[in-house]
Design a protein around this motif. Structure first.
Motif, PDB file in Angstrom:
ATOM      1  N   PRO A   1     -42.114 -11.370  19.640  1.00  0.00           N
ATOM      2  CA  PRO A   1     -40.696 -11.545  19.289  1.00  0.00           C
ATOM      3  C   PRO A   1     -39.769 -11.749  20.483  1.00  0.00           C
ATOM      4  N   LEU A   2     -40.283 -11.533  21.706  1.00  0.00           N
ATOM      5  CA  LEU A   2     -39.425 -11.598  22.891  1.00  0.00           C
ATOM      6  C   LEU A   2     -39.681 -12.821  23.759  1.00  0.00           C
ATOM      7  N   GLU A   3     -40.679 -13.603  23.418  1.00  0.00           N
ATOM      8  CA  GLU A   3     -41.051 -14.712  24.294  1.00  0.00           C
ATOM      9  C   GLU A   3     -39.943 -15.750  24.416  1.00  0.00           C
ATOM     10  N   ALA A   4     -39.246 -16.039  23.332  1.00  0.00           N
ATOM     11  CA  ALA A   4     -38.178 -17.045  23.386  1.00  0.00           C
ATOM     12  C   ALA A   4     -37.040 -16.574  24.282  1.00  0.00           C
ATOM     13  N   LEU A   5     -36.707 -15.281  24.224  1.00  0.00           N
ATOM     14  CA  LEU A   5     -35.645 -14.751  25.093  1.00  0.00           C
ATOM     15  C   LEU A   5     -36.070 -14.813  26.552  1.00  0.00           C
ATOM     16  N   GLY A   6     -37.350 -14.570  26.808  1.00  0.00           N
ATOM     17  CA  GLY A   6     -37.845 -14.660  28.177  1.00  0.00           C
ATOM     18  C   GLY A   6     -37.708 -16.068  28.719  1.00  0.00           C
ATOM     19  N   ARG A   7     -38.055 -17.062  27.902  1.00  0.00           N
ATOM     20  CA  ARG A   7     -37.936 -18.452  28.344  1.00  0.00           C
ATOM     21  C   ARG A   7     -36.482 -18.844  28.573  1.00  0.00           C
ATOM     22  N   ALA A   8     -35.569 -18.210  27.829  1.00  0.00           N
ATOM     23  CA  ALA A   8     -34.146 -18.515  27.969  1.00  0.00           C
ATOM     24  C   ALA A   8     -33.491 -17.768  29.125  1.00  0.00           C
ATOM     25  N   GLY A   9     -34.255 -16.890  29.790  1.00  0.00           N
ATOM     26  CA  GLY A   9     -33.698 -16.148  30.921  1.00  0.00           C
ATOM     27  C   GLY A   9     -32.823 -14.983  30.522  1.00  0.00           C
ATOM     28  N   ILE A  10     -32.871 -14.576  29.266  1.00  0.00           N
ATOM     29  CA  ILE A  10     -32.043 -13.461  28.796  1.00  0.00           C
ATOM     30  C   ILE A  10     -32.640 -12.130  29.223  1.00  0.00           C
ATOM     31  N   LEU A  11     -33.928 -12.121  29.461  1.00  0.00           N
ATOM     32  CA  LEU A  11     -34.591 -10.936  29.991  1.00  0.00           C
ATOM     33  C   LEU A  11     -35.574 -11.369  31.058  1.00  0.00           C
ATOM     34  N   GLY A  12     -36.186 -10.383  31.706  1.00  0.00           N
ATOM     35  CA  GLY A  12     -37.137 -10.681  32.760  1.00  0.00           C
ATOM     36  C   GLY A  12     -38.500 -11.045  32.214  1.00  0.00           C
ATOM     37  N   PRO A  13     -39.527 -10.985  33.060  1.00  0.00           N
ATOM     38  CA  PRO A  13     -40.869 -11.380  32.618  1.00  0.00           C
ATOM     39  C   PRO A  13     -41.389 -10.476  31.502  1.00  0.00           C
ATOM     40  N   VAL A  14     -42.081 -11.089  30.544  1.00  0.00           N
ATOM     41  CA  VAL A  14     -42.682 -10.364  29.429  1.00  0.00           C
ATOM     42  C   VAL A  14     -44.196 -10.347  29.639  1.00  0.00           C
ATOM     43  N   ALA A  15     -44.777  -9.145  29.620  1.00  0.00           N
ATOM     44  CA  ALA A  15     -46.227  -9.008  29.796  1.00  0.00           C
ATOM     45  C   ALA A  15     -46.767  -8.062  28.741  1.00  0.00           C
ATOM     46  N   PHE A  16     -48.064  -8.187  28.465  1.00  0.00           N
ATOM     47  CA  PHE A  16     -48.669  -7.267  27.517  1.00  0.00           C
ATOM     48  C   PHE A  16     -49.980  -6.723  28.074  1.00  0.00           C
ATOM     49  N   ALA A  17     -50.352  -5.559  27.604  1.00  0.00           N
ATOM     50  CA  ALA A  17     -51.532  -4.858  28.111  1.00  0.00           C
ATOM     51  C   ALA A  17     -52.810  -5.606  27.742  1.00  0.00           C
TER      52      ALA A  17
END
Length: 235
Positions: free
Chosen positions: A205-221
């Protein structure tokens, strides 16, 4: 983020958030506990007819079962040591820990299949973080799931929103929490905030915001367990 600070936002529901915070402190990190979720019982009945064992994938699952049912006679298979400890503390006598993730739990149960005379019941959240049933069914076991609780979204405190620029990372344990965070960050951008997720499904659910620069890098375990999630914070 303020130089030298290693503050980590813990978003999971209580009491799990406190256990996560304790683990962060043991790593020398500073937790900020502000859950994006609260646990609410669904009031579901529990039918133990033909059930040989219970499979728990979280401490919340154990707690919800204990609130809903007085039976402690069944064998218990737990995803990890903390879940196993919660089951033992609740009065279950025969408790086995997979000491891993949902896949490890499934493997543990399949390995004990010959000694199980009956079905496995998985008391769970309405929206489980992982799929325990499929590998058990594929192995020919009789298994069913009963949703006993759900995670209800809640708003973060204003002080947390004000501190977003000083936080190194936020930890997310469920897709429900990730969806709530996406709503929060849409109106409170935090381009320097690392978002660390328990699984790819949580991160989605957060990948689009990450691409838009609204948040920092998104990673998963790399594995569906908290030890792997916290490992993303290590050098």
């Amino acid at each position: 983020m303020t130089e030298g600070a290693r503050r980590i936002w813990v978003t999971r529901a209580l009491p799990g958030a406190e256990a996560t915070a304790a683990r962060l402190q043991a790593l020398g990190l500073t937790p900020l506990i502000d859950p994006l979720l609260a646990v609410r019982d669904l009031g579901a009945g529990i039918d133990l007819t033909g059930v040989a064992a219970l499979a728990f994938t979280s401490v919340n699952g154990v707690a919800a079962f204990v609130r809903a049912c007085p039976d402690r006679a069944r064998r218990v298979f737990a995803v990890g040591d903390r879940t196993a400890a919660a089951a033992s503390a609740a009065g279950f006598v025969q408790v086995a820990s997979a000491d891993g993730d949902v896949e490890a739990l499934a493997a543990l149960i399949v390995g004990q299949a010959a000694s199980l005379e009956g079905a496995i019941l998985h008391p769970s959240a309405l929206e489980p973080a992982g799929d325990l049933l499929s590998p058990l069914i594929a192995a020919g076991l009789s298994v069913r799931r009963t949703a006993l609780y759900e995670s209800v979204a809640r708003d973060p405190a204003p002080s947390t929103l004000a501190a977003l620029g000083d936080l190194e990372a936020v930890l997310l344990h469920s897709p429900r929490a990730a969806r709530k965070l996406s709503e929060v960050l849409a109106s409170h951008p935090a381009p320097g905030l690392r978002v660390l997720c328990l699984s790819a499904a949580v991160a989605a659910p957060l990948e689009a915001l990450g691409r838009a620069g609204i948040l920092g890098p998104v990673a998963f375990a790399p594995r569906l367990d908290e030890t792997a999630l916290l490992g993303l914070l290590l050098p």
